[in-house]
Design a protein around this motif. Sequence first.
Motif, PDB file in Angstrom:
ATOM      1  N   THR A 186       0.842  -1.185   0.000  1.00  0.00           N
ATOM      2  CA  THR A 186       0.000   0.000   0.000  1.00  0.00           C
ATOM      3  C   THR A 186       0.886   1.246   0.000  1.00  0.00           C
ATOM      4  OG1 THR A 186      -1.778  -1.092   1.215  1.00  0.00           O
ATOM      5  CG2 THR A 186      -1.725   1.303   1.312  1.00  0.00           C
ATOM      6  N   LEU A 187       0.438   2.258  -0.726  1.00  0.00           N
ATOM      7  CA  LEU A 187       1.133   3.538  -0.730  1.00  0.00           C
ATOM      8  C   LEU A 187       0.141   4.612  -0.276  1.00  0.00           C
ATOM      9  CD1 LEU A 187       3.484   5.394  -1.307  1.00  0.00           C
ATOM     10  CD2 LEU A 187       2.906   5.336  -3.729  1.00  0.00           C
ATOM     11  N   PRO A 188       0.244   5.077   0.971  1.00  0.00           N
ATOM     12  CA  PRO A 188      -0.694   6.102   1.459  1.00  0.00           C
ATOM     13  C   PRO A 188      -0.477   7.438   0.744  1.00  0.00           C
ATOM     14  CG  PRO A 188       0.426   4.974   3.275  1.00  0.00           C
ATOM     15  CD  PRO A 188       1.159   4.604   2.023  1.00  0.00           C
ATOM     16  N   VAL A 189      -1.572   8.137   0.483  1.00  0.00           N
ATOM     17  CA  VAL A 189      -1.528   9.504  -0.056  1.00  0.00           C
ATOM     18  C   VAL A 189      -2.301  10.369   0.931  1.00  0.00           C
ATOM     19  CG1 VAL A 189      -1.938  10.975  -2.061  1.00  0.00           C
ATOM     20  CG2 VAL A 189      -1.570   8.510  -2.391  1.00  0.00           C
ATOM     21  N   PRO A 190      -1.664  10.778   2.037  1.00  0.00           N
ATOM     22  CA  PRO A 190      -2.405  11.481   3.100  1.00  0.00           C
ATOM     23  C   PRO A 190      -2.990  12.815   2.649  1.00  0.00           C
ATOM     24  CG  PRO A 190      -0.030  11.480   3.533  1.00  0.00           C
ATOM     25  CD  PRO A 190      -0.264  10.538   2.413  1.00  0.00           C
ATOM     26  N   GLU A 191      -2.367  13.470   1.667  1.00  0.00           N
ATOM     27  CA  GLU A 191      -2.890  14.753   1.193  1.00  0.00           C
ATOM     28  C   GLU A 191      -4.293  14.607   0.593  1.00  0.00           C
ATOM     29  OE1 GLU A 191       1.633  14.821   0.573  1.00  0.00           O
ATOM     30  OE2 GLU A 191      -0.029  13.404   0.337  1.00  0.00           O
ATOM     31  N   LEU A 192      -4.581  13.429   0.078  1.00  0.00           N
ATOM     32  CA  LEU A 192      -5.899  13.185  -0.524  1.00  0.00           C
ATOM     33  C   LEU A 192      -6.779  12.293   0.344  1.00  0.00           C
ATOM     34  CD1 LEU A 192      -4.887  12.546  -4.264  1.00  0.00           C
ATOM     35  CD2 LEU A 192      -5.571  14.697  -3.184  1.00  0.00           C
ATOM     36  N   GLY A 193      -6.238  11.900   1.508  1.00  0.00           N
ATOM     37  CA  GLY A 193      -7.007  11.015   2.379  1.00  0.00           C
ATOM     38  C   GLY A 193      -7.296   9.674   1.747  1.00  0.00           C
ATOM     39  N   THR A 194      -6.369   9.168   0.951  1.00  0.00           N
ATOM     40  CA  THR A 194      -6.592   7.902   0.257  1.00  0.00           C
ATOM     41  C   THR A 194      -5.288   7.116   0.208  1.00  0.00           C
ATOM     42  OG1 THR A 194      -7.478   6.907  -1.768  1.00  0.00           O
ATOM     43  CG2 THR A 194      -6.077   8.846  -2.031  1.00  0.00           C
ATOM     44  N   GLU A 195      -5.302   6.029  -0.509  1.00  0.00           N
ATOM     45  CA  GLU A 195      -4.116   5.193  -0.673  1.00  0.00           C
ATOM     46  C   GLU A 195      -4.208   4.450  -1.994  1.00  0.00           C
ATOM     47  OE1 GLU A 195      -4.303   2.523   2.627  1.00  0.00           O
ATOM     48  OE2 GLU A 195      -5.857   1.268   1.717  1.00  0.00           O
ATOM     49  N   ILE A 196      -3.045   4.028  -2.465  1.00  0.00           N
ATOM     50  CA  ILE A 196      -2.970   3.178  -3.655  1.00  0.00           C
ATOM     51  C   ILE A 196      -2.626   1.778  -3.182  1.00  0.00           C
ATOM     52  CG2 ILE A 196      -1.806   2.747  -5.837  1.00  0.00           C
ATOM     53  CD1 ILE A 196      -3.486   5.290  -5.831  1.00  0.00           C
ATOM     54  N   GLN A 197      -3.464   0.833  -3.489  1.00  0.00           N
ATOM     55  CA  GLN A 197      -3.197  -0.558  -3.120  1.00  0.00           C
ATOM     56  C   GLN A 197      -2.674  -1.316  -4.336  1.00  0.00           C
ATOM     57  OE1 GLN A 197      -7.117  -1.582  -1.326  1.00  0.00           O
ATOM     58  NE2 GLN A 197      -5.930  -1.986   0.534  1.00  0.00           N
ATOM     59  N   ALA A 198      -1.638  -2.068  -4.115  1.00  0.00           N
ATOM     60  CA  ALA A 198      -1.044  -2.836  -5.213  1.00  0.00           C
ATOM     61  C   ALA A 198      -1.987  -3.939  -5.645  1.00  0.00           C
ATOM     62  CB  ALA A 198       0.291  -3.428  -4.779  1.00  0.00           C
ATOM     63  N   VAL A 199      -2.135  -4.105  -6.941  1.00  0.00           N
ATOM     64  CA  VAL A 199      -2.933  -5.211  -7.459  1.00  0.00           C
ATOM     65  C   VAL A 199      -1.999  -6.375  -7.781  1.00  0.00           C
ATOM     66  CG1 VAL A 199      -4.655  -3.646  -8.394  1.00  0.00           C
ATOM     67  CG2 VAL A 199      -2.795  -4.413  -9.859  1.00  0.00           C
ATOM     68  N   ARG A 200      -2.573  -7.547  -7.907  1.00  0.00           N
ATOM     69  CA  ARG A 200      -1.758  -8.747  -8.136  1.00  0.00           C
ATOM     70  C   ARG A 200      -0.958  -8.604  -9.428  1.00  0.00           C
ATOM     71  NH1 ARG A 200      -4.937 -14.224  -6.805  1.00  0.00           N
ATOM     72  NH2 ARG A 200      -2.801 -14.959  -7.057  1.00  0.00           N
ATOM     73  N   GLY A 201       0.277  -9.058  -9.364  1.00  0.00           N
ATOM     74  CA  GLY A 201       1.200  -8.885 -10.476  1.00  0.00           C
ATOM     75  C   GLY A 201       2.294  -7.892 -10.149  1.00  0.00           C
ATOM     76  N   PHE A 202       2.038  -7.021  -9.155  1.00  0.00           N
ATOM     77  CA  PHE A 202       3.049  -6.043  -8.762  1.00  0.00           C
ATOM     78  C   PHE A 202       4.182  -6.703  -7.997  1.00  0.00           C
ATOM     79  CE2 PHE A 202       4.675  -3.553  -5.145  1.00  0.00           C
ATOM     80  CZ  PHE A 202       5.426  -2.614  -5.849  1.00  0.00           C
ATOM     81  N   ASN A 203       5.380  -6.286  -8.299  1.00  0.00           N
ATOM     82  CA  ASN A 203       6.535  -6.625  -7.469  1.00  0.00           C
ATOM     83  C   ASN A 203       7.665  -5.673  -7.833  1.00  0.00           C
ATOM     84  OD1 ASN A 203       8.158  -7.925  -5.551  1.00  0.00           O
ATOM     85  ND2 ASN A 203       7.322  -9.931  -6.098  1.00  0.00           N
ATOM     86  N   LEU A 204       8.757  -5.795  -7.101  1.00  0.00           N
ATOM     87  CA  LEU A 204       9.877  -4.865  -7.239  1.00  0.00           C
ATOM     88  C   LEU A 204      11.177  -5.627  -7.402  1.00  0.00           C
ATOM     89  CD1 LEU A 204      11.020  -1.915  -6.992  1.00  0.00           C
ATOM     90  CD2 LEU A 204      11.237  -2.380  -4.537  1.00  0.00           C
ATOM     91  N   ILE A 205      11.997  -5.185  -8.364  1.00  0.00           N
ATOM     92  CA  ILE A 205      13.365  -5.682  -8.511  1.00  0.00           C
ATOM     93  C   ILE A 205      14.307  -4.523  -8.200  1.00  0.00           C
ATOM     94  CG2 ILE A 205      15.055  -6.766 -10.015  1.00  0.00           C
ATOM     95  CD1 ILE A 205      12.747  -7.586 -11.865  1.00  0.00           C
ATOM     96  N   ALA A 206      15.180  -4.707  -7.230  1.00  0.00           N
ATOM     97  CA  ALA A 206      16.197  -3.713  -6.911  1.00  0.00           C
ATOM     98  C   ALA A 206      17.571  -4.303  -7.196  1.00  0.00           C
ATOM     99  CB  ALA A 206      16.099  -3.287  -5.448  1.00  0.00           C
ATOM    100  N   THR A 207      18.507  -3.451  -7.558  1.00  0.00           N
ATOM    101  CA  THR A 207      19.885  -3.889  -7.747  1.00  0.00           C
ATOM    102  C   THR A 207      20.778  -3.112  -6.790  1.00  0.00           C
ATOM    103  OG1 THR A 207      20.472  -2.257  -9.460  1.00  0.00           O
ATOM    104  CG2 THR A 207      19.458  -4.319 -10.196  1.00  0.00           C
ATOM    105  N   ALA A 208      21.858  -3.741  -6.385  1.00  0.00           N
ATOM    106  CA  ALA A 208      22.821  -3.082  -5.501  1.00  0.00           C
ATOM    107  C   ALA A 208      24.212  -3.640  -5.768  1.00  0.00           C
ATOM    108  CB  ALA A 208      22.444  -3.272  -4.038  1.00  0.00           C
TER     109      ALA A 208
END
Length: 370
Positions: A186-208
Amino acid sequence: MTTTTSEPTTTGAVLRQHAEDAFAAELAALAAHDDRPRPERWRLSPWAVATYLLGGELPDGTVITPKYIGPRRVVEVAVTTLATDRALLLLGVPGTAKTWVSEHLAAAISGDSTLLVQGTAGTPEEAVRYGWNYAQLLAHGPSRDALVPSPLMRAMADGRIARVEELTRIPADVQDSLITILSEKTLPVPELGTEIQAVRGFNLIATANDRDRGVNELSSALRRRFNTVVLPLPATLEEEVEIVTRRVGQLGRSLDLPELPGGAEEIRRVVTVFRELRAGLTADGRTKVKTPSGTLSTAEAISVVTNGLALATHFGDGVLRAGDVADGIRGAVVRDPVADRQVWREYLEGVVRERDGWKDFYRAAREVRA
């Protein structure tokens, strides 16, 4: 800055195509023959994604070229991780194809490798979360129209793979903004009093880059959200030669450089030099050598050979020779003008000078040094 052109840019005219465009035919062929279960919103099954990266042949004879040459299990673990709720961290020394693998994984899974955050010391929190169109914000206040979604927010909303490059380069407080995204999806957006919820299929690849330890270490809370896969350096000389040969061929075609005689010999020579200086030991195990300050990665070997190919094409006799790669090798080795110059001198005089069949390279390298 304004760009003026007489014609719109076409996909074939770009210098470097995204993976999903460059290998569209292979991805389409895999999708057509892929009858295995696919996670929701995945373009291909995990098996087909691994085949796309590692290469293979389909029942109709279509050849899938390998994008990654290395341990199969590394790719299988990476693909499987992305099919779970754990994010993927690709870790390794510079030049181990972390970015390359990340791009191709996103292309095969989501058909889109462009949802990318490039990590730097100046990466702001807005690049990870969201920003604002300030003209809209001043005129109408906070609203959906004023919101500028980050690549991660778009990936969450669409159920796609997002990418973060050089995660440990990002300031620690910005890194930690990923914790809620990865744990709560979930990504809260407090300025709008809402949030973005991830739908299935979302993921993250990070490199380091594991050479960057101590730059901005990941907090234990963030590290727990990732499954870490270490990409190793090529295990053998032959494996590294194959990687360099394939990538130089691809780059050469994109730059309209012809295949030149002598290429295989000089690629092997460049890779041999890099591997010996990395290991601090000659290939026969008989002579210890000093190691330079740089990484001498496979990616740098590709760059050296590609530059040599351009030199031989435009300023040489059409044959890739020792003189075309000698300057590039020296430039890759001598990063510290004092210590590395001594390392290079001792390697030339103690190893290259006495090696059978390397007299031309020794002379070329001496000329460059002079």
